[in-house]
Write a protein that holds these residues in place. Structure first.
Motif, mmCIF file in Angstrom:
data_model
loop_
_atom_site.group_PDB
_atom_site.id
_atom_site.type_symbol
_atom_site.label_atom_id
_atom_site.label_comp_id
_atom_site.label_asym_id
_atom_site.label_seq_id
_atom_site.Cartn_x
_atom_site.Cartn_y
_atom_site.Cartn_z
ATOM 1 N N GLN A 159 -0.555 15.490 -6.157
ATOM 2 C CA GLN A 159 -1.861 15.688 -5.519
ATOM 3 C C GLN A 159 -2.107 14.503 -4.596
ATOM 4 O O GLN A 159 -2.191 13.368 -5.041
ATOM 5 C CB GLN A 159 -2.971 15.794 -6.565
ATOM 6 C CG GLN A 159 -4.324 16.124 -5.959
ATOM 7 C CD GLN A 159 -5.429 16.201 -6.986
ATOM 8 O OE1 GLN A 159 -5.215 15.980 -8.172
ATOM 9 N NE2 GLN A 159 -6.638 16.498 -6.532
ATOM 10 N N ARG A 160 -2.270 14.771 -3.309
ATOM 11 C CA ARG A 160 -2.240 13.688 -2.328
ATOM 12 C C ARG A 160 -3.502 13.550 -1.483
ATOM 13 O O ARG A 160 -3.919 12.443 -1.180
ATOM 14 C CB ARG A 160 -1.029 13.873 -1.401
ATOM 15 C CG ARG A 160 0.299 13.916 -2.155
ATOM 16 C CD ARG A 160 1.483 14.006 -1.235
ATOM 17 N NE ARG A 160 2.753 13.930 -1.979
ATOM 18 C CZ ARG A 160 3.851 13.335 -1.539
ATOM 19 N NH1 ARG A 160 3.854 12.754 -0.348
ATOM 20 N NH2 ARG A 160 4.948 13.304 -2.269
ATOM 21 N N VAL A 161 -4.093 14.664 -1.073
ATOM 22 C CA VAL A 161 -5.210 14.599 -0.130
ATOM 23 C C VAL A 161 -6.438 13.977 -0.781
ATOM 24 O O VAL A 161 -6.865 14.387 -1.862
ATOM 25 C CB VAL A 161 -5.549 15.999 0.415
ATOM 26 C CG1 VAL A 161 -6.771 15.942 1.334
ATOM 27 C CG2 VAL A 161 -4.350 16.582 1.152
ATOM 28 N N SER A 200 -4.925 10.180 2.579
ATOM 29 C CA SER A 200 -3.931 10.838 1.735
ATOM 30 C C SER A 200 -3.068 9.799 1.031
ATOM 31 O O SER A 200 -2.855 8.703 1.551
ATOM 32 C CB SER A 200 -3.040 11.754 2.583
ATOM 33 O OG SER A 200 -2.071 12.404 1.800
ATOM 34 N N ARG A 201 -2.621 10.150 -0.157
ATOM 35 C CA ARG A 201 -1.676 9.331 -0.901
ATOM 36 C C ARG A 201 -0.275 9.693 -0.423
ATOM 37 O O ARG A 201 0.325 10.648 -0.912
ATOM 38 C CB ARG A 201 -1.830 9.571 -2.399
ATOM 39 C CG ARG A 201 -3.217 9.202 -2.893
ATOM 40 C CD ARG A 201 -3.450 9.598 -4.340
ATOM 41 N NE ARG A 201 -4.795 9.186 -4.741
ATOM 42 C CZ ARG A 201 -5.305 9.373 -5.953
ATOM 43 N NH1 ARG A 201 -4.588 9.980 -6.887
ATOM 44 N NH2 ARG A 201 -6.532 8.958 -6.227
ATOM 45 N N SER A 202 0.208 8.988 0.551
ATOM 46 C CA SER A 202 1.457 9.289 1.227
ATOM 47 C C SER A 202 1.281 10.556 2.060
ATOM 48 O O SER A 202 0.174 11.049 2.249
ATOM 49 C CB SER A 202 2.615 9.418 0.232
ATOM 50 O OG SER A 202 3.855 9.446 0.909
ATOM 51 N N VAL A 203 2.360 11.124 2.543
ATOM 52 C CA VAL A 203 2.301 12.267 3.462
ATOM 53 C C VAL A 203 1.782 13.502 2.727
ATOM 54 O O VAL A 203 2.301 13.855 1.656
ATOM 55 C CB VAL A 203 3.697 12.549 4.059
ATOM 56 C CG1 VAL A 203 3.655 13.762 4.972
ATOM 57 C CG2 VAL A 203 4.216 11.321 4.806
ATOM 58 N N PRO A 204 0.779 14.199 3.264
ATOM 59 C CA PRO A 204 0.250 15.392 2.595
ATOM 60 C C PRO A 204 1.147 16.606 2.786
ATOM 61 O O PRO A 204 1.850 16.715 3.792
ATOM 62 C CB PRO A 204 -1.100 15.603 3.274
ATOM 63 C CG PRO A 204 -0.906 15.053 4.653
ATOM 64 C CD PRO A 204 0.030 13.874 4.492
ATOM 65 N N TYR A 205 1.115 17.512 1.811
ATOM 66 C CA TYR A 205 1.853 18.768 1.907
ATOM 67 C C TYR A 205 0.901 19.920 1.592
ATOM 68 O O TYR A 205 0.574 20.153 0.431
ATOM 69 C CB TYR A 205 3.018 18.796 0.912
ATOM 70 C CG TYR A 205 4.151 17.873 1.258
ATOM 71 C CD1 TYR A 205 5.204 18.289 2.069
ATOM 72 C CD2 TYR A 205 4.185 16.564 0.767
ATOM 73 C CE1 TYR A 205 6.258 17.437 2.388
ATOM 74 C CE2 TYR A 205 5.230 15.700 1.069
ATOM 75 C CZ TYR A 205 6.255 16.151 1.882
ATOM 76 O OH TYR A 205 7.300 15.301 2.193
ATOM 77 N N GLU A 207 3.072 5.991 -2.888
ATOM 78 C CA GLU A 207 4.241 6.755 -3.331
ATOM 79 C C GLU A 207 4.252 6.892 -4.850
ATOM 80 O O GLU A 207 4.633 7.939 -5.389
ATOM 81 C CB GLU A 207 5.531 6.090 -2.843
ATOM 82 C CG GLU A 207 5.749 6.176 -1.330
ATOM 83 C CD GLU A 207 6.035 7.596 -0.872
ATOM 84 O OE1 GLU A 207 6.329 8.460 -1.718
ATOM 85 O OE2 GLU A 207 5.963 7.846 0.351
ATOM 86 N N ARG A 208 3.830 5.859 -5.548
ATOM 87 C CA ARG A 208 3.767 5.945 -7.013
ATOM 88 C C ARG A 208 2.745 6.996 -7.445
ATOM 89 O O ARG A 208 3.009 7.799 -8.351
ATOM 90 C CB ARG A 208 3.381 4.585 -7.600
ATOM 91 C CG ARG A 208 4.488 3.555 -7.560
ATOM 92 C CD ARG A 208 4.048 2.304 -8.292
ATOM 93 N NE ARG A 208 5.038 1.232 -8.202
ATOM 94 C CZ ARG A 208 4.904 0.053 -8.804
ATOM 95 N NH1 ARG A 208 3.819 -0.189 -9.521
ATOM 96 N NH2 ARG A 208 5.838 -0.871 -8.687
ATOM 97 N N LEU A 209 1.576 6.985 -6.827
ATOM 98 C CA LEU A 209 0.554 7.969 -7.173
ATOM 99 C C LEU A 209 1.030 9.389 -6.880
ATOM 100 O O LEU A 209 0.818 10.308 -7.671
ATOM 101 C CB LEU A 209 -0.733 7.679 -6.403
ATOM 102 C CG LEU A 209 -1.454 6.365 -6.718
ATOM 103 C CD1 LEU A 209 -2.705 6.233 -5.861
ATOM 104 C CD2 LEU A 209 -1.800 6.270 -8.190
ATOM 105 N N GLN A 242 0.832 -1.202 0.000
ATOM 106 C CA GLN A 242 0.000 0.000 0.000
ATOM 107 C C GLN A 242 0.867 1.253 0.000
ATOM 108 O O GLN A 242 0.587 2.216 -0.722
ATOM 109 C CB GLN A 242 -0.916 -0.008 1.230
ATOM 110 C CG GLN A 242 -1.891 1.154 1.295
ATOM 111 C CD GLN A 242 -3.000 1.014 0.272
ATOM 112 O OE1 GLN A 242 -3.221 -0.052 -0.276
ATOM 113 N NE2 GLN A 242 -3.674 2.119 0.000
ATOM 114 N N LYS A 243 1.937 1.258 0.770
ATOM 115 C CA LYS A 243 2.829 2.415 0.838
ATOM 116 C C LYS A 243 3.493 2.660 -0.503
ATOM 117 O O LYS A 243 3.590 3.811 -0.962
ATOM 118 C CB LYS A 243 3.881 2.200 1.919
ATOM 119 C CG LYS A 243 4.834 3.375 2.078
ATOM 120 C CD LYS A 243 5.836 3.148 3.196
ATOM 121 C CE LYS A 243 6.774 4.340 3.342
ATOM 122 N NZ LYS A 243 7.765 4.145 4.430
#
Length: 455
Positions: free
Chosen positions: A393-395, A440-445, A13-15, A8-9
């Motif tokens: 784009q993560r959130v 979120s797709r990995s850590v959000p910024y 990270e790919r996305l 999943q991680k």
């Protein structure tokens, strides 16, 4: 790119690793800009000309590009895209490759160049300038002889991209038909793109192009979740006649996004796709029902609140907003359009003029929770959020909470943020709010958090 044999991680990270180009970033930052549909159709009352129209019809009596540009700037727009040639083939510049141009018209005794006038006015007033050039040319005799016509089209493209300064957007649609020889034209899209990249490397190629995606309708309808990371196949989706400016059929023109098109970028969609790209959305619609001016629509101009709602849903929904304003036969924006645009510009400026968080304290509890403390109880009804999209784009889901009577209450829940999310709330008075990222797709910024009270 599919989620196969990865954790999943790793998948997240790919996305998150799919990110915009520099030209896509600059385009997205333009946010709100104008379309100007003005051509031979303005004088025939048609929306799609057939190419038989005489250039003698093109004769605006009071044309004033300063009025166009100043009005659009006062409305809050940051750029203008001009319909340099529509499907009828009539050119607003004196192209050396056809006589179906302003040079054959009585306007300015055949000495005019409207593309130059608009591009010069844009630069004078610090607005970006873009061009619309229809690949479908119903006047050109070589249309349908694909190699010959493609050479003709590239030559016209070169004129627009070398003679009028910097271009921020080249806007194509996919309208296509048969030529005089009875053969359907096959467009050399790759050749067109190569020409643009060579002559205007910073220009975004929109809709029928690799940089900017059509939102899927021309009515201003928006998705609840607008993703910039989507299947690569969407880059070819609009290269068909049926997807382009269907104003001949009003029901087609106002069609909403279908349920099949609603979800373009969720994990459920992307995990079934091999190749993904950064392909952000543009929402294009007209201030009137039609694209070209029609006096019968003088009482159907969108009002200020409609435009504000569109702005919130587009610019504030991870899209850009391209609003068409058609000049009339005088060569002027109609008085009703001007009045609405000026009022809208004033509302827009007033709404986002005072950021209440400028005097507040922000605390990052962790990457998934940000608290804001005001100096005193503060009345607000709008929160604007921005991700740092240089990191993707993560959130995927977030909430806005406010402390009310000593207790935290959820006052807003939504999904994507992307470049910008404008969250309108019921008015609250509070001294503390916090943004909580729920998925979120990995850590959000997050790049920015702003708060406003909009009257």
């Amino acid at each position: 790119m599919t989620q196969t044999n990865v954790t999943q991680k790793e998948w997240e990270e790919r996305l998150a690793s799919i990110r915009p180009s520099e030209r896509q970033l600059k385009w997205q930052e333009t946010e709100f800009y104008g379309f100007i549909h003005f051509n031979i159709n303005t004088f025939t009352g048609k929306q799609w000309g057939d190419g038989t129209e005489s250039p003698l019809l093109f004769n605006p009596t009071d044309l004033d590009v300063e009025q166009w540009v100043v009005t659009m700037k006062e409305a809050g727009m940051n750029g203008i895209i001009l319909t340099c040639k529509h499907h009828d083939g009539f050119c607003l510049w004196p192209s050396q490759y056809t006589d179906h141009t302003v040079a054959s018209s009585p306007w300015k005794d055949g000495e005019g160049d409207l593309v130059k006038d608009v591009s010069d006015a844009c630069r004078k007033h610090n607005l970006k300038f873009g061009v619309y050039l229809s690949p479908w040319d119903r006047h050109e005799e070589t249309y349908g002889d694909s190699p010959t016509y493609n050479h003709f089209f590239v030559n016209q493209l070169k004129e627009l991209l070398t003679n009028y300064g910097e271009v921020f957007s080249v806007w194509f649609d996919g309208a296509c038909g048969e030529g005089p020889n009875g053969q359907k034209q096959v467009y050399d899209w790759d050749g067109y793109y190569e020409t643009i990249r060579e002559l205007q490397p910073d220009a975004a190629i929109s809709v029928c192009g690799p940089d900017v995606r059509w939102c899927g309708n021309e009515a201003g309808a928006t998705r609840k979740q607008e993703w910039s990371v989507v299947p690569k196949s969407l880059q070819d989706a609009e290269k068909i006649q049926e997807a382009s400016q269907q104003t001949e059929n009003h029901q087609e023109f106002i069609r909403e996004v279908s349920s099949a098109e609603e979800d373009l970028g969720s994990r459920n969609v992307l995990e079934k796709t091999d190749t993904l790209v950064w392909y952000p959305a543009e929402v294009n619609t007209s201030i009137r029902p039609s694209w070209f001016y029609d006096e019968k629509e003088d009482e159907q101009v969108k009002h200020t609140e409609e435009l504000f709602d569109l702005y919130v849903r587009t610019v504030g929904g991870n899209s850009t907003f391209l609003l068409n304003v058609p000049p009339d036969r005088r060569g002027l924006f109609h008085e009703k359009d001007v009045s609405v645009l000026k009022a809208f510009g004033q509302k827009l400026k007033s709404a986002f003029q005072t950021d209440l968080t400028e005097s507040a304290t922000q605390t990052l509890t962790n990457p998934y929770s940000i608290a804001i403390a005001f100096d005193q109880p503060t009345l607000l009804n709008c929160v604007v959020l921005q991700e740092d999209i240089t990191k993707g784009q993560r959130v995927e889901r977030f909430t806005i909470e406010a402390k009310m009577d000593g207790q935290w209450e959820t006052v807003y829940t939504d999904y994507v943020i992307g470049y910008k999310k404008i969250a309108l709330l019921d008015a609250i008075s509070t001294q503390h709010i916090r943004i909580k990222i729920k998925a979120s797709r990995s850590v959000p910024y997050l790049k920015a958090i702003q708060t406003y009270y909009i009257e």
